[in-house]
Design a protein around this motif. Sequence first.
Motif, PDB file in Angstrom:
ATOM      1  N   ASP A 196      -6.069  11.191  -2.620  1.00 50.46           N
ATOM      2  CA  ASP A 196      -4.294  10.835  -2.841  1.00 50.46           C
ATOM      3  C   ASP A 196      -4.122   9.875  -2.564  1.00 50.46           C
ATOM      4  O   ASP A 196      -2.974   9.267  -2.315  1.00 50.46           O
ATOM      5  CB  ASP A 196      -3.704  12.151  -2.215  1.00 50.46           C
ATOM      6  N   ARG A 197      -4.575   8.799  -1.654  1.00 47.08           N
ATOM      7  CA  ARG A 197      -3.967   7.596  -1.017  1.00 47.08           C
ATOM      8  C   ARG A 197      -4.584   6.001  -2.713  1.00 47.08           C
ATOM      9  O   ARG A 197      -3.699   5.614  -2.619  1.00 47.08           O
ATOM     10  CB  ARG A 197      -4.602   6.871   0.076  1.00 47.08           C
TER      11      ARG A 197
ATOM     12  N   GLN B   1      -1.790   6.911  -4.778  1.00 47.47           N
ATOM     13  CA  GLN B   1      -0.346   6.058  -5.146  1.00 47.47           C
ATOM     14  C   GLN B   1      -0.758   4.648  -5.323  1.00 47.47           C
ATOM     15  O   GLN B   1       0.068   4.197  -5.761  1.00 47.47           O
ATOM     16  CB  GLN B   1       0.195   6.599  -3.062  1.00 47.47           C
TER      17      GLN B   1
ATOM     18  N   HIS C 107       0.997   2.830  -8.217  1.00 44.58           N
ATOM     19  CA  HIS C 107       1.803   1.500  -8.018  1.00 44.58           C
ATOM     20  C   HIS C 107       1.440   0.290  -8.703  1.00 44.58           C
ATOM     21  O   HIS C 107       2.879  -0.427  -9.148  1.00 44.58           O
ATOM     22  CB  HIS C 107       2.061   1.778  -6.751  1.00 44.58           C
TER      23      HIS C 107
END
Length: 277
Positions: free
Chosen positions: A34-35, A38, A42
């Motif tokens: 999940d990190r 993100q 981005h």
Amino acid sequence: MSITWTMIQKQRLQELNASEILQEMCFESQHERDRAYQEQEHLLVVRGKQKLLELLETTRRPALSVLEQQLVEALTQKGFVQVVTPTIISKTALAKMSVSDDHPLFSQVFWLDSKRCLRPMLAPNLYTLWKDLLRLWEKPIRIFEIGTCYRKESKGALHLNEFTMLNLTELGLPEDQRHQRLEELASLVMDTAGIVDYQLESESSVVYGDTLDVVKGIELGSSAMGPHALDDQWGIFDPWVGIGFGLERLLMIKEGSQNVQSMGRSLTYLNGVRLNI
């Protein structure tokens, strides 16, 4: 156990034209995944906004239009004449291409009524022009068209219901020069599109029989030559070659996109960039 992107995450990454390597990444934990998502989302959004800014301030034309112009210039410089023909064609014209009620392509056609449809290919109109131009011009006759075609294609990263075709043809060349000429024409288009390291492969077409395809991972173009069984329907008796390309697929390969929808006519994408960023 390795963990992959969730279905929603992978779909979003594909929409943002993430590379195939990025889409296939694996992780040791959900937190790590999940990190990473993100961070990658981005970066892709930033890249998309930058591309839209370049469109606004520099190019001001989408890549599809730029490629079309480049192809027109390259082909006309080599003696080809551009033609523009109707998008609506008759059922009779399609039948002369062997696409009758029991043909595999028939169910993919967008029919307007019992006698007319949106063209699924450019060839019927080019055949029609050939017959008249044979009376008016000396051979060889070199014509091409770039225009929209329509097929009820299956959904996926490689298919569009509305797509842009280039079809270039040469009628009246020596029969023993057909294979060499097809290779030259394929090279002309691929060089203009800025694509290298492609292959020419023999394939079988539902309309033209044995063909020579232009391939780089996926099929980018398909060629045919005559005399051909279809020619009698149109009153054509001279040797010829023809080769067709999907412009959206050319752009997809040129720009490293994973999604042909982003390259075509759309209200969701602009110049390859998803607009919900």
